[in-house]
Motif scaffolding. Structure first.
Motif, PDB file in Angstrom:
ATOM      1  N   ALA A 190     -39.036   9.303 -21.347  1.00 46.07           N
ATOM      2  CA  ALA A 190     -40.493   9.471 -21.368  1.00 46.07           C
ATOM      3  C   ALA A 190     -41.032   9.120 -22.746  1.00 46.07           C
ATOM      4  O   ALA A 190     -42.074   8.486 -22.870  1.00 46.07           O
ATOM      5  CB  ALA A 190     -40.884  10.898 -20.992  1.00 46.07           C
ATOM      6  N   ALA A 191     -40.306   9.499 -23.796  1.00 44.31           N
ATOM      7  CA  ALA A 191     -40.749   9.184 -25.155  1.00 44.31           C
ATOM      8  C   ALA A 191     -40.749   7.679 -25.383  1.00 44.31           C
ATOM      9  O   ALA A 191     -41.667   7.137 -25.986  1.00 44.31           O
ATOM     10  CB  ALA A 191     -39.846   9.878 -26.182  1.00 44.31           C
ATOM     11  N   VAL A 192     -39.714   6.983 -24.885  1.00 43.84           N
ATOM     12  CA  VAL A 192     -39.662   5.524 -25.017  1.00 43.84           C
ATOM     13  C   VAL A 192     -40.825   4.907 -24.259  1.00 43.84           C
ATOM     14  O   VAL A 192     -41.473   3.997 -24.747  1.00 43.84           O
ATOM     15  CB  VAL A 192     -38.306   4.979 -24.514  1.00 43.84           C
ATOM     16  N   SER A 193     -41.105   5.414 -23.071  1.00 43.15           N
ATOM     17  CA  SER A 193     -42.201   4.876 -22.270  1.00 43.15           C
ATOM     18  C   SER A 193     -43.538   5.029 -22.986  1.00 43.15           C
ATOM     19  O   SER A 193     -44.336   4.105 -23.026  1.00 43.15           O
ATOM     20  CB  SER A 193     -42.242   5.574 -20.914  1.00 43.15           C
ATOM     21  N   VAL A 194     -43.786   6.199 -23.569  1.00 46.71           N
ATOM     22  CA  VAL A 194     -45.032   6.424 -24.307  1.00 46.71           C
ATOM     23  C   VAL A 194     -45.089   5.495 -25.507  1.00 46.71           C
ATOM     24  O   VAL A 194     -46.110   4.871 -25.775  1.00 46.71           O
ATOM     25  CB  VAL A 194     -45.154   7.904 -24.734  1.00 46.71           C
ATOM     26  N   SER A 195     -43.970   5.368 -26.225  1.00 48.73           N
ATOM     27  CA  SER A 195     -43.926   4.489 -27.393  1.00 48.73           C
ATOM     28  C   SER A 195     -44.130   3.038 -26.974  1.00 48.73           C
ATOM     29  O   SER A 195     -44.880   2.309 -27.613  1.00 48.73           O
ATOM     30  CB  SER A 195     -42.578   4.645 -28.110  1.00 48.73           C
TER      31      SER A 195
ATOM     32  N   VAL B 235     -41.473  -4.555 -24.529  1.00 46.76           N
ATOM     33  CA  VAL B 235     -41.078  -4.064 -25.848  1.00 46.76           C
ATOM     34  C   VAL B 235     -39.606  -3.676 -25.789  1.00 46.76           C
ATOM     35  O   VAL B 235     -39.168  -3.029 -24.835  1.00 46.76           O
ATOM     36  CB  VAL B 235     -41.941  -2.852 -26.264  1.00 46.76           C
ATOM     37  N   SER B 236     -38.843  -4.079 -26.794  1.00 44.48           N
ATOM     38  CA  SER B 236     -37.420  -3.751 -26.832  1.00 44.48           C
ATOM     39  C   SER B 236     -37.222  -2.243 -26.920  1.00 44.48           C
ATOM     40  O   SER B 236     -38.107  -1.511 -27.379  1.00 44.48           O
ATOM     41  CB  SER B 236     -36.745  -4.429 -28.027  1.00 44.48           C
ATOM     42  N   ASN B 237     -36.056  -1.784 -26.489  1.00 37.77           N
ATOM     43  CA  ASN B 237     -35.746  -0.355 -26.582  1.00 37.77           C
ATOM     44  C   ASN B 237     -35.780   0.131 -28.022  1.00 37.77           C
ATOM     45  O   ASN B 237     -36.123   1.282 -28.280  1.00 37.77           O
ATOM     46  CB  ASN B 237     -34.378  -0.057 -25.962  1.00 37.77           C
ATOM     47  N   SER B 238     -35.452  -0.740 -28.962  1.00 41.81           N
ATOM     48  CA  SER B 238     -35.463  -0.348 -30.375  1.00 41.81           C
ATOM     49  C   SER B 238     -36.886  -0.260 -30.918  1.00 41.81           C
ATOM     50  O   SER B 238     -37.112   0.320 -31.970  1.00 41.81           O
ATOM     51  CB  SER B 238     -34.647  -1.331 -31.207  1.00 41.81           C
ATOM     52  N   GLY B 239     -37.852  -0.855 -30.204  1.00 39.37           N
ATOM     53  CA  GLY B 239     -39.248  -0.765 -30.603  1.00 39.37           C
ATOM     54  C   GLY B 239     -39.651  -1.667 -31.753  1.00 39.37           C
ATOM     55  O   GLY B 239     -40.740  -1.535 -32.289  1.00 39.37           O
ATOM     56  N   ASP B 240     -38.783  -2.628 -32.120  1.00 39.65           N
ATOM     57  CA  ASP B 240     -39.126  -3.499 -33.249  1.00 39.65           C
ATOM     58  C   ASP B 240     -39.350  -4.955 -32.847  1.00 39.65           C
ATOM     59  O   ASP B 240     -39.747  -5.772 -33.666  1.00 39.65           O
ATOM     60  CB  ASP B 240     -38.048  -3.416 -34.332  1.00 39.65           C
ATOM     61  N   MET B 241     -39.114  -5.275 -31.573  1.00 39.97           N
ATOM     62  CA  MET B 241     -39.319  -6.633 -31.074  1.00 39.97           C
ATOM     63  C   MET B 241     -40.000  -6.531 -29.707  1.00 39.97           C
ATOM     64  O   MET B 241     -39.836  -5.545 -28.995  1.00 39.97           O
ATOM     65  CB  MET B 241     -37.986  -7.375 -30.903  1.00 39.97           C
ATOM     66  N   ALA B 242     -40.738  -7.571 -29.366  1.00 40.18           N
ATOM     67  CA  ALA B 242     -41.387  -7.600 -28.047  1.00 40.18           C
ATOM     68  C   ALA B 242     -41.538  -9.040 -27.598  1.00 40.18           C
ATOM     69  O   ALA B 242     -41.614  -9.967 -28.413  1.00 40.18           O
ATOM     70  CB  ALA B 242     -42.746  -6.912 -28.112  1.00 40.18           C
ATOM     71  N   LEU B 243     -41.611  -9.199 -26.292  1.00 44.75           N
ATOM     72  CA  LEU B 243     -41.820 -10.494 -25.670  1.00 44.75           C
ATOM     73  C   LEU B 243     -43.176 -10.470 -24.983  1.00 44.75           C
ATOM     74  O   LEU B 243     -43.482  -9.537 -24.241  1.00 44.75           O
ATOM     75  CB  LEU B 243     -40.727 -10.751 -24.623  1.00 44.75           C
TER      76      LEU B 243
END
Length: 187
Positions: free
Chosen positions: A50-55, A130-138
């Protein structure tokens, strides 16, 4: 020995009838499913998924904000400000021309495109991942382009991919490539 292993052995070695065995198997399955950890809890008691989803949602909205800014800068024909939307080592890869690497080349590429008479460009993301790491996105989407290089209006539609990288908490375009839906030779 785990509870599941013990329960399985009891089921396998019991001389019970088929109905009892089925009931025991269902119980074992329920125990296995309930013991599976589908998401670890964080300090707030929320699952990490849930935290990843919100982020990811916040990051996606931030990227959409950058896209909106980019569109404003295209309308203003501000190539210098557009270049600042890219990482320092970013690249723009338009069709039928050389890659523009780095902000100076990116600015020159955008200035050249926007100086074409009748230049109008819009684009819209169809998917942002957004990547799981939160630093890259497509960012994958489509564009519409209008130009009139010889006084004759021409239009084009196509698709693009932008790879975004989070730099200092801000999303920047690291790679930007686009190409036309028109057949080679312009139709």
């Amino acid at each position: 020995m785990t509870e599941e292993t013990m329960l399985f052995k009891v089921i396998m070695h019991s001389g019970r009838d088929a109905m009892t065995i089925r009931l025991m198997l269902l119980t074992a399955t329920a125990l296995l499913i309930s013991s599976c950890d589908t998401g670890k809890e964080n300090a707030n008691g929320n699952s990490s998924e849930a935290a990843v989803s919100v982020s990811s949602t916040a990051d996606e909205e931030a990227i959409r904000g950058q896209v909106a800014r980019w569109l404003e800068l295209v309308k203003a024909k501000d190539a210098a400000a557009i270049a600042q939307l890219y990482t320092e080592d970013g690249a723009v890869m338009p069709p039928n021309t050389a890659i523009g690497k780095g902000r100076v080349a990116i600015q020159q590429t955008w200035a050249s495109m926007m100086n074409t008479p009748g230049f109008e460009l819009t684009f819209a993301p169809e998917q942002i991942v957004v990547s799981n790491s939160g630093d890259m996105a497509l960012d994958r989407g489509t564009y519409r382009l209008a130009v009139a290089p010889s006084g004759k209006a021409q239009s084009d539609t196509g698709k693009y991919v932008v790879v975004w990288r989070k730099v200092g908490g801000e999303w920047k375009a690291a790679a930007d490539i686009f190409n036309s839906d028109l057949p080679a030779g312009g139709g």
